[in-house]
Design an enzyme around this catalytic site. Sequence first.
Site: not given
Ligand code: TYM
Length: 344
Positions: A122, A206, A209
């Site tokens: 990032k 991947k 967003k």
């Molecule tokens: P975030 O908001 O980027 O994504 C949310 C969830 O979607 C999954 N994900 C994917 N899974 C499969 N293929 C993809 N291309 C893909 N892109 C995103 C992510 O793995 C995630 O599960 N850091 C986390 C948010 C968070 C969190 C936590 C998660 C904050 N605290 C505590 C679990 C536990 C995040 O940025 O997710």
Amino acid sequence: MTDPAPAPFQGQPRVLSGVQPSGALHLGNYLGALVKFARLQADYETFIFVADMHAITVWQEPAKLAAQTREIAAAYLAAGLDPARATIFPQSMVPEHVELAWIFNCVARLGWLDRMTQFKDKAGKHKERESVGLYTYPVLQAADILVYRATHVPVGEDQRQHLELTRDIAAKFNHDFDAPSFFPLPDALTEGPGARVMSLRDGSAKMSKSDPSDYSRINLTDDADAISQKIRKARTDPEPLPETMEALKARPEAENLVAIYAALAETTPAAVLEEFAGLGFGAFKPKLADLAVAVLSPVSARMRGFLSDTGELDRILKAGAARAREVAAPTVAEAKRLVGFLGA
Ligand code: TYM
């Protein structure tokens, strides 16, 4: 002499996960995370939050953040989360997350954070211009999980490293403060073909967003025409679908579309090949588009329904936050006592 193995965690199994309200939800979020949340709530005490504090580690328009937060909450409900079974809340309504995160900032080592590949991706070449929050982001994530002493964390593959860090922080806290089984060492739940959904334009990146091309992803709010068009234009190769998984390995775009089909149909990629081997993409893509529309259209319709009554949505989130605090507050109180704070 090595330390004896710590006593195993004795608490109850709990699921926790969250999604950032930092842009439109896409098929990767849905298959990698949301559908699993709904499945797990039947068997586990489940906490699912909207990671609004994580979202502001990069700039978010204040006028839009609340709406984006509601949108994620509506997507949770649309994907089948039931507020009577799962606790659903915005992170910022539960201040215990940040209180524990500060203690964890003092447990985690700089070297551990320096290894986090998501920060490197990032921040790119200009890390000195990024917020401090973006750097310590995974420490807050560890607090999100451990403040509920959660044992299972359903996430996509891209979160694995953050879960490893969470385990390291839990183990070091337990060791440093002589509380061998206070925090569990949580497991990432990443199995299934939806754990790593790739971009429709590039099978080696991947689905994300932040990809500038909207054709790289299917958004949960896309209508049937947009979904079909994006799948029709998805990058592929000219070969027909093979019979074996082995033969798919060198064809990342083909492998991705097969995995997406499998995840949407709740089957395995091998079963998809069994059904469609020999078919070219000209024929396979319309089948995939029909399936994607059949699965996603009801989800986005339900999402619109929940968003049309923000009063009810806010009530669910407020009640969820109150319930979350009941579980989080005793953990923080005990962590503070272990650290040695006066009055704790
Ligand atoms: P975030 O908001 O980027 O994504 C949310 C969830 O979607 C999954 N994900 C994917 N899974 C499969 N293929 C993809 N291309 C893909 N892109 C995103 C992510 O793995 C995630 O599960 N850091 C986390 C948010 C968070 C969190 C936590 C998660 C904050 N605290 C505590 C679990 C536990 C995040 O940025 O997710």
